[in-house]
Every structure is written in structure tokens, then in C-alpha cells.
Scaffold this motif. Structure first.
Motif, PDB file in Angstrom:
ATOM      1  N   PRO A  42       0.816  -1.217   0.000  1.00  0.00           N
ATOM      2  CA  PRO A  42       0.000   0.000   0.000  1.00  0.00           C
ATOM      3  C   PRO A  42       0.852   1.272   0.000  1.00  0.00           C
ATOM      4  CG  PRO A  42      -0.846  -1.577   1.588  1.00  0.00           C
ATOM      5  CD  PRO A  42       0.487  -2.089   1.151  1.00  0.00           C
ATOM      6  N   ALA A  43       2.000   1.239   0.692  1.00  0.00           N
ATOM      7  CA  ALA A  43       2.872   2.408   0.740  1.00  0.00           C
ATOM      8  C   ALA A  43       3.437   2.736  -0.641  1.00  0.00           C
ATOM      9  CB  ALA A  43       4.011   2.170   1.737  1.00  0.00           C
ATOM     10  N   ILE A  44       3.836   1.679  -1.384  1.00  0.00           N
ATOM     11  CA  ILE A  44       4.375   1.884  -2.732  1.00  0.00           C
ATOM     12  C   ILE A  44       3.310   2.476  -3.651  1.00  0.00           C
ATOM     13  CG2 ILE A  44       5.143   0.649  -4.807  1.00  0.00           C
ATOM     14  CD1 ILE A  44       6.682  -1.244  -2.919  1.00  0.00           C
ATOM     15  N   LYS A  45       2.099   1.933  -3.579  1.00  0.00           N
ATOM     16  CA  LYS A  45       1.030   2.441  -4.443  1.00  0.00           C
ATOM     17  C   LYS A  45       0.639   3.871  -4.076  1.00  0.00           C
ATOM     18  CE  LYS A  45      -1.478  -1.367  -3.831  1.00  0.00           C
ATOM     19  NZ  LYS A  45      -2.585  -2.363  -3.970  1.00  0.00           N
ATOM     20  N   LEU A  46       0.680   4.197  -2.797  1.00  0.00           N
ATOM     21  CA  LEU A  46       0.351   5.545  -2.363  1.00  0.00           C
ATOM     22  C   LEU A  46       1.436   6.536  -2.746  1.00  0.00           C
ATOM     23  CD1 LEU A  46      -1.499   7.466  -0.762  1.00  0.00           C
ATOM     24  CD2 LEU A  46      -0.228   6.837   1.303  1.00  0.00           C
ATOM     25  N   ALA A  47       2.706   6.133  -2.579  1.00  0.00           N
ATOM     26  CA  ALA A  47       3.821   7.048  -2.836  1.00  0.00           C
ATOM     27  C   ALA A  47       4.046   7.297  -4.322  1.00  0.00           C
ATOM     28  CB  ALA A  47       5.095   6.495  -2.198  1.00  0.00           C
ATOM     29  N   TRP A  48       3.990   6.247  -5.142  1.00  0.00           N
ATOM     30  CA  TRP A  48       4.328   6.409  -6.559  1.00  0.00           C
ATOM     31  C   TRP A  48       3.116   6.405  -7.490  1.00  0.00           C
ATOM     32  CZ3 TRP A  48       7.827   3.977  -3.266  1.00  0.00           C
ATOM     33  CH2 TRP A  48       9.126   4.497  -3.276  1.00  0.00           C
ATOM     34  N   ARG A  49       1.990   5.910  -7.016  1.00  0.00           N
ATOM     35  CA  ARG A  49       0.763   5.865  -7.801  1.00  0.00           C
ATOM     36  C   ARG A  49       1.004   5.289  -9.203  1.00  0.00           C
ATOM     37  NH1 ARG A  49      -1.623  11.911  -6.244  1.00  0.00           N
ATOM     38  NH2 ARG A  49      -1.767  11.517  -3.984  1.00  0.00           N
ATOM     39  N   PRO A  50       1.487   4.065  -9.284  1.00  0.00           N
ATOM     40  CA  PRO A  50       1.749   3.463 -10.594  1.00  0.00           C
ATOM     41  C   PRO A  50       0.466   3.194 -11.369  1.00  0.00           C
ATOM     42  CG  PRO A  50       1.926   1.812  -8.874  1.00  0.00           C
ATOM     43  CD  PRO A  50       1.778   3.135  -8.171  1.00  0.00           C
ATOM     44  N   THR A  51       0.562   3.296 -12.678  1.00  0.00           N
ATOM     45  CA  THR A  51      -0.548   2.946 -13.562  1.00  0.00           C
ATOM     46  C   THR A  51      -0.434   1.460 -13.889  1.00  0.00           C
ATOM     47  OG1 THR A  51      -0.593   5.147 -14.556  1.00  0.00           O
ATOM     48  CG2 THR A  51      -1.606   3.356 -15.810  1.00  0.00           C
ATOM     49  N   VAL A  52      -1.540   0.751 -13.784  1.00  0.00           N
ATOM     50  CA  VAL A  52      -1.539  -0.689 -14.043  1.00  0.00           C
ATOM     51  C   VAL A  52      -2.527  -0.995 -15.159  1.00  0.00           C
ATOM     52  CG1 VAL A  52      -1.799  -2.982 -13.060  1.00  0.00           C
ATOM     53  CG2 VAL A  52      -1.007  -1.103 -11.612  1.00  0.00           C
ATOM     54  N   GLU A  53      -2.062  -1.734 -16.155  1.00  0.00           N
ATOM     55  CA  GLU A  53      -2.907  -2.126 -17.280  1.00  0.00           C
ATOM     56  C   GLU A  53      -2.847  -3.642 -17.475  1.00  0.00           C
ATOM     57  OE1 GLU A  53      -1.838   0.010 -20.809  1.00  0.00           O
ATOM     58  OE2 GLU A  53      -1.779   1.958 -19.795  1.00  0.00           O
ATOM     59  N   GLY A  54      -3.966  -4.224 -17.815  1.00  0.00           N
ATOM     60  CA  GLY A  54      -4.011  -5.643 -18.131  1.00  0.00           C
ATOM     61  C   GLY A  54      -4.113  -6.575 -16.943  1.00  0.00           C
ATOM     62  N   LEU A  55      -4.604  -6.092 -15.817  1.00  0.00           N
ATOM     63  CA  LEU A  55      -4.724  -6.960 -14.643  1.00  0.00           C
ATOM     64  C   LEU A  55      -5.645  -8.154 -14.896  1.00  0.00           C
ATOM     65  CD1 LEU A  55      -4.873  -4.694 -11.444  1.00  0.00           C
ATOM     66  CD2 LEU A  55      -3.262  -6.551 -11.933  1.00  0.00           C
ATOM     67  N   GLU A  56      -6.512  -8.031 -15.901  1.00  0.00           N
ATOM     68  CA  GLU A  56      -7.398  -9.153 -16.212  1.00  0.00           C
ATOM     69  C   GLU A  56      -6.623 -10.370 -16.731  1.00  0.00           C
ATOM     70  OE1 GLU A  56      -7.219  -6.565 -19.951  1.00  0.00           O
ATOM     71  OE2 GLU A  56      -7.311  -6.276 -17.775  1.00  0.00           O
ATOM     72  N   HIS A  57      -5.370 -10.154 -17.121  1.00  0.00           N
ATOM     73  CA  HIS A  57      -4.540 -11.256 -17.615  1.00  0.00           C
ATOM     74  C   HIS A  57      -3.797 -11.981 -16.491  1.00  0.00           C
ATOM     75  CE1 HIS A  57      -5.446 -10.033 -21.616  1.00  0.00           C
ATOM     76  NE2 HIS A  57      -4.751  -8.926 -21.573  1.00  0.00           N
ATOM     77  N   VAL A  58      -3.887 -11.473 -15.269  1.00  0.00           N
ATOM     78  CA  VAL A  58      -3.216 -12.097 -14.135  1.00  0.00           C
ATOM     79  C   VAL A  58      -4.104 -13.204 -13.573  1.00  0.00           C
ATOM     80  CG1 VAL A  58      -2.320 -11.741 -11.803  1.00  0.00           C
ATOM     81  CG2 VAL A  58      -1.969  -9.995 -13.557  1.00  0.00           C
ATOM     82  N   PRO A  59      -3.624 -14.449 -13.543  1.00  0.00           N
ATOM     83  CA  PRO A  59      -4.456 -15.555 -13.047  1.00  0.00           C
ATOM     84  C   PRO A  59      -4.852 -15.358 -11.586  1.00  0.00           C
ATOM     85  CG  PRO A  59      -2.483 -16.371 -14.170  1.00  0.00           C
ATOM     86  CD  PRO A  59      -2.294 -14.905 -13.981  1.00  0.00           C
ATOM     87  N   ALA A  60      -6.101 -15.614 -11.293  1.00  0.00           N
ATOM     88  CA  ALA A  60      -6.583 -15.494  -9.915  1.00  0.00           C
ATOM     89  C   ALA A  60      -6.133 -16.682  -9.072  1.00  0.00           C
ATOM     90  CB  ALA A  60      -8.103 -15.385  -9.904  1.00  0.00           C
ATOM     91  N   SER A  61      -5.816 -17.784  -9.736  1.00  0.00           N
ATOM     92  CA  SER A  61      -5.352 -18.976  -9.035  1.00  0.00           C
ATOM     93  C   SER A  61      -4.502 -19.805  -9.994  1.00  0.00           C
ATOM     94  CB  SER A  61      -6.544 -19.810  -8.533  1.00  0.00           C
ATOM     95  OG  SER A  61      -7.340 -20.247  -9.624  1.00  0.00           O
ATOM     96  N   GLY A  62      -3.795 -20.783  -9.446  1.00  0.00           N
ATOM     97  CA  GLY A  62      -2.970 -21.652 -10.261  1.00  0.00           C
ATOM     98  C   GLY A  62      -1.578 -21.094 -10.495  1.00  0.00           C
ATOM     99  N   GLY A  63      -0.664 -21.964 -10.889  1.00  0.00           N
ATOM    100  CA  GLY A  63       0.707 -21.564 -11.110  1.00  0.00           C
ATOM    101  C   GLY A  63       0.896 -20.763 -12.388  1.00  0.00           C
ATOM    102  N   ALA A  64       1.849 -19.855 -12.376  1.00  0.00           N
ATOM    103  CA  ALA A  64       2.161 -19.046 -13.555  1.00  0.00           C
ATOM    104  C   ALA A  64       3.528 -18.401 -13.366  1.00  0.00           C
ATOM    105  CB  ALA A  64       1.100 -17.971 -13.782  1.00  0.00           C
ATOM    106  N   ILE A  65       4.149 -18.073 -14.494  1.00  0.00           N
ATOM    107  CA  ILE A  65       5.440 -17.387 -14.481  1.00  0.00           C
ATOM    108  C   ILE A  65       5.241 -15.969 -14.991  1.00  0.00           C
ATOM    109  CG2 ILE A  65       7.760 -17.330 -15.482  1.00  0.00           C
ATOM    110  CD1 ILE A  65       7.483 -20.396 -15.856  1.00  0.00           C
ATOM    111  N   PHE A  66       5.684 -14.996 -14.236  1.00  0.00           N
ATOM    112  CA  PHE A  66       5.702 -13.622 -14.703  1.00  0.00           C
ATOM    113  C   PHE A  66       7.074 -13.376 -15.314  1.00  0.00           C
ATOM    114  CE2 PHE A  66       2.359 -13.427 -11.519  1.00  0.00           C
ATOM    115  CZ  PHE A  66       1.400 -12.643 -12.142  1.00  0.00           C
ATOM    116  N   ALA A  67       7.108 -12.937 -16.559  1.00  0.00           N
ATOM    117  CA  ALA A  67       8.376 -12.697 -17.242  1.00  0.00           C
ATOM    118  C   ALA A  67       8.341 -11.311 -17.885  1.00  0.00           C
ATOM    119  CB  ALA A  67       8.630 -13.762 -18.300  1.00  0.00           C
TER     120      ALA A  67
END
Length: 240
Positions: free
Chosen positions: A14-39
Motif C-alpha cells: 500500500p505504501a508503494i502504491k500511495l507514494a508512486w501511484r503506478p498505472t496498471v494495465e491488463g490486470l485481467e490477464h493475471v491468473p486469480a489462481s494456479g501456477g504461472a510465471i511472470f516474465a
């Protein structure tokens, strides 16, 4: 979930998001469950912190073995920190020892966990996107999990190479997630090396589309560790 990671998700994220306020796009592509590799591309040591801050599931990062083996009080501190964060040690000299990172990551992924890998193998020295090593693809094939492409934009402004403390640059960081790459279509390929290279080239093309970086068709030069080479998330040496 590692204890320190749990604490970080409730405090640092929460501190990082509050301090830098990053823009996030494509969160719908992040699996809600199960294994995955972020590259993703690797611009700064801050990449891991921003990625961890915007994903509400714990992510295991590869970390150079020295963090686990340094002697003395400093070594005890770093080993405790890495263990607490659930980091996976990587032996960067290559050979069978380097493959132990794969051995540790595969059951983690098959058990529904997440792992982050930087295909370039080190931070970009000049902001361009370099040819990817095949570690992420080989790991995905071995574990039977998808690869989620990640594009980081602006993190090099938050913590440039050689700078210890981050700089507050509100709204200048963007994190983009691409559609997961399913590797099932390559699992029966005649050559694993060819399949891994095809997957990696597809991955790097997607990352380049997410970030708009200039692509360099050669491997990124390794930075000397004394000059701040990023160890966390570096791909093991056998990846080619």
C-alpha cells in the motif's frame, strides 16, 4: 505464504502504491489462481517491488546464491530476509548447481505458486530490450504453466542503476500485463531447445509491444556485481 511477504503485502505494497501511484494495465490477464510465471523486462531493482505491490498473490523471485551464503552477521541477515520472502537461490556460475533453481521452482509452480523471471538475465544497461534467454520458457514447459508477459515502464527513473535510495516519481511508473502465453502447443515439439527459443522470441516480442522499447537482437552484457548487478530474478546460466 512467507511471513515477511505477508507483512509486506499489508504494509509495503500500500505504501508503494500511495507514494508512486503506478498505472496498471491488463490486470485481467493475471491468473486469480494456479501456477504461472511472470516474465518481464528488467530496468531497475525496483521492478520486483512494483510487481509485488500490484499483485495480491505472493510471487517467488529468483535471487543470486550469494544472498544465502554470505558469512557473518550480514549473511545471517540476508539469508533470513531471502528465506522470509520465499526467494529461490540461483547459482550464477552455471552447471548442475544453477539448475537447482529450476528444481525448486517447478514444484512451487505445480502447487499453484507464482514465480518471476527476467529473461534478459540482468538489468538493461541502457533502457533497451535485449534478446531473451530461454529459462522462463524451459521452466514453463517443465511445470506446465503459462507465462504472463510483463512490461515495466519508468522504474529506471525511480531507482537508476547505481542509486541506492529510490526517488519519488509519482505517476511515472506503468506496469502492463499481456495475455498469458500457453505453452501446451509446444510440449510435443521434436526439440525442446527449438520450442524454448520459439516461446522466448514470442515472449520478447510481446514485452516489446507492451513497453515500446527498442529491441536489441543480442544478449545484454553482464554488469560486474561490484557495480550493482541485479541478482534478484536473474535467469540461471543454462538458459540459452
Amino acid at each position: 505464504m512467507p511471513v515477511l511477504y505477508t507483512i509486506g503485502m499489508w504494509t509495503a505494497a500500500p505504501a508503494i502504491k500511495l507514494a508512486w501511484r503506478p498505472t496498471v494495465e491488463g490486470l485481467e490477464h493475471v491468473p486469480a489462481s494456479g501456477g504461472a510465471i511472470f516474465a518481464g523486462n528488467h530496468l531497475s531493482v525496483a521492478d520486483e517491488f512494483f510487481l509485488g505491490a500490484v499483485i495480491n498473490r505472493p510471487i517467488a523471485f529468483w535471487a543470486k546464491e550469494e544472498y544465502f551464503t554470505t558469512p557473518g552477521i550480514k549473511g545471517v541477515f540476508f539469508k533470513g530476509l531471502m528465506d522470509g520472502l520465499g526467494a529461490i537461490p540461483v547459482h550464477r556460475a552455471g552447471g548442475r548447481a544453477a539448475l537447482s533453481a529450476f528444481d525448486d521452482a517447478i514444484p512451487h509452480l505445480q502447487g499453484g505458486g507464482l514465480v518471476c523471471v527476467y529473461p534478459e538475465g540482468t538489468r538493461s544497461p541502457d533502457g533497451r530490450l535485449y534478446r531473451g534467454r530461454t529459462g522462463a520458457a524451459r521452466l514453463a514447459l517443465a511445470a506446465g504453466v503459462p507465462i504472463v508477459p510483463v512490461g515495466m515502464i519508468g522504474t529506471e527513473k525511480v531507482q537508476p542503476i547505481g542509486q541506492i535510495m529510490p526517488t519519488i516519481k509519482r505517476g511515472e511508473v506503468t506496469i502492463k500485463f499481456g495475455k498469458p502465453i500457453e505453452v501446451d502447443q509446444w510440449k510435443d515439439a521434436a526439440s525442446e531447445s527449438t520450442a524454448a527459443r520459439e516461446i522466448t522470441d514470442t515472449l520478447m516480442k510481446t514485452i516489446q509491444q507492451l513497453t515500446g522499447q527498442q529491441y536489441v537482437a543480442r544478449y545484454a552484457p553482464k554488469r560486474d556485481s561490484a557495480k550493482g548487478d541485479a541478482g534478484k530474478g536473474d535467469s540461471p546460466k543454462p538458459a540459452s
